[in-house]
Design a protein around this motif. Structure first.
Motif, mmCIF file in Angstrom:
data_model
loop_
_atom_site.group_PDB
_atom_site.id
_atom_site.type_symbol
_atom_site.label_atom_id
_atom_site.label_comp_id
_atom_site.label_asym_id
_atom_site.label_seq_id
_atom_site.Cartn_x
_atom_site.Cartn_y
_atom_site.Cartn_z
ATOM 1 N N VAL A 32 47.163 40.153 40.481
ATOM 2 C CA VAL A 32 47.619 39.458 39.278
ATOM 3 C C VAL A 32 47.825 37.973 39.555
ATOM 4 O O VAL A 32 47.565 37.125 38.700
ATOM 5 C CB VAL A 32 48.929 40.093 38.745
ATOM 6 C CG1 VAL A 32 49.541 39.263 37.636
ATOM 7 C CG2 VAL A 32 48.661 41.508 38.265
ATOM 8 N N ARG A 43 44.420 50.277 41.705
ATOM 9 C CA ARG A 43 43.548 50.685 40.606
ATOM 10 C C ARG A 43 43.296 52.184 40.667
ATOM 11 O O ARG A 43 43.206 52.760 41.743
ATOM 12 C CB ARG A 43 42.208 49.962 40.698
ATOM 13 C CG ARG A 43 42.302 48.479 40.465
ATOM 14 C CD ARG A 43 40.938 47.824 40.732
ATOM 15 N NE ARG A 43 40.923 46.436 40.357
ATOM 16 C CZ ARG A 43 41.402 45.451 41.106
ATOM 17 N NH1 ARG A 43 41.959 45.718 42.265
ATOM 18 N NH2 ARG A 43 41.336 44.202 40.706
ATOM 19 N N PRO A 49 42.636 48.551 30.469
ATOM 20 C CA PRO A 49 42.906 47.217 29.926
ATOM 21 C C PRO A 49 44.390 46.876 30.050
ATOM 22 O O PRO A 49 45.252 47.744 29.877
ATOM 23 C CB PRO A 49 42.490 47.311 28.464
ATOM 24 C CG PRO A 49 41.687 48.561 28.349
ATOM 25 C CD PRO A 49 42.098 49.451 29.484
ATOM 26 N N GLU A 50 44.684 45.629 30.341
ATOM 27 C CA GLU A 50 46.070 45.185 30.484
ATOM 28 C C GLU A 50 46.665 44.973 29.089
ATOM 29 O O GLU A 50 46.132 44.232 28.297
ATOM 30 C CB GLU A 50 46.133 43.894 31.294
ATOM 31 C CG GLU A 50 47.529 43.430 31.563
ATOM 32 C CD GLU A 50 48.401 44.512 32.198
ATOM 33 O OE1 GLU A 50 49.409 44.884 31.556
ATOM 34 O OE2 GLU A 50 48.092 44.983 33.290
ATOM 35 N N SER A 51 47.774 45.653 28.799
ATOM 36 C CA SER A 51 48.389 45.535 27.473
ATOM 37 C C SER A 51 49.610 44.617 27.479
ATOM 38 O O SER A 51 50.039 44.180 26.412
ATOM 39 C CB SER A 51 48.769 46.918 26.940
ATOM 40 O OG SER A 51 49.666 47.539 27.848
ATOM 41 N N ASP A 52 50.154 44.311 28.643
ATOM 42 C CA ASP A 52 51.318 43.439 28.715
ATOM 43 C C ASP A 52 50.853 41.979 28.653
ATOM 44 O O ASP A 52 50.145 41.517 29.554
ATOM 45 C CB ASP A 52 52.083 43.695 30.016
ATOM 46 C CG ASP A 52 53.256 42.731 30.190
ATOM 47 O OD1 ASP A 52 53.941 42.445 29.192
ATOM 48 O OD2 ASP A 52 53.467 42.270 31.330
ATOM 49 N N THR A 55 51.549 39.830 31.843
ATOM 50 C CA THR A 55 50.679 40.151 32.972
ATOM 51 C C THR A 55 49.277 39.595 32.738
ATOM 52 O O THR A 55 48.654 39.057 33.657
ATOM 53 C CB THR A 55 50.624 41.673 33.201
ATOM 54 O OG1 THR A 55 51.951 42.141 33.421
ATOM 55 C CG2 THR A 55 49.753 42.033 34.388
ATOM 56 N N ALA A 56 48.786 39.694 31.503
ATOM 57 C CA ALA A 56 47.472 39.138 31.180
ATOM 58 C C ALA A 56 47.469 37.622 31.394
ATOM 59 O O ALA A 56 46.532 37.067 31.977
ATOM 60 C CB ALA A 56 47.099 39.477 29.738
ATOM 61 N N SER A 59 47.507 36.870 35.080
ATOM 62 C CA SER A 59 46.219 37.219 35.677
ATOM 63 C C SER A 59 45.174 36.139 35.411
ATOM 64 O O SER A 59 44.398 35.782 36.304
ATOM 65 C CB SER A 59 45.722 38.559 35.125
ATOM 66 O OG SER A 59 46.599 39.593 35.484
#
Length: 118
Positions: A32, A43, A49-52, A55-56, A59
């Motif tokens: 991240v 992983r 898919p990243e939902s937060d 965090t996105a 990243s």
């Protein structure tokens, strides 16, 4: 590594093709925070898919910081002006990170890009 002063110059289609020829893509897996990790680290079998949103955002910034450590200059070609997921629009954040890393920032002339569209 010899760094050039911050500069903005026009990028030609010829230069773009040479960059593609001499900079083939490679696969790198990042944490991240943009640090290289093993392909299976953290992983499962299928990508999720990243939902937060936080965090996105981290990243995207981490990926851009990693990229700035891999290049000698940053070329700006175009990107989104709205609807971005990071802290800033990608082009702006990448340009700022490149300047922080003392990299030259090159841009493609917008008027030239419009003139070449069919």
């Amino acid at each position: 590594m010899n760094r050039h002063p911050h500069t903005a110059v026009r990028c030609t289609p010829f230069l773009i093709e040479r960059m593609r020829e001499y900079a083939p893509p490679s696969r790198v897996f990042l944490s991240v925070d943009g640090e290289p990790v093993g392909p299976a680290e953290g992983r499962g079998e299928d990508p999720v898919p990243e939902s937060d949103p936080e965090t996105a955002r981290r990243s995207l910034t981490g990926m851009r910081r990693y990229l700035m450590r891999q290049v000698d200059a940053h070329l700006i070609l175009g990107g989104r002006r709205g609807g971005f997921q990071g802290t800033l629009p990608g082009l702006l954040e990448e340009a700022l990170l490149a300047l922080e890393a003392d990299l030259p920032v090159l841009r493609r002339s917008p008027s030239r890009a419009r003139a070449q569209r069919p």
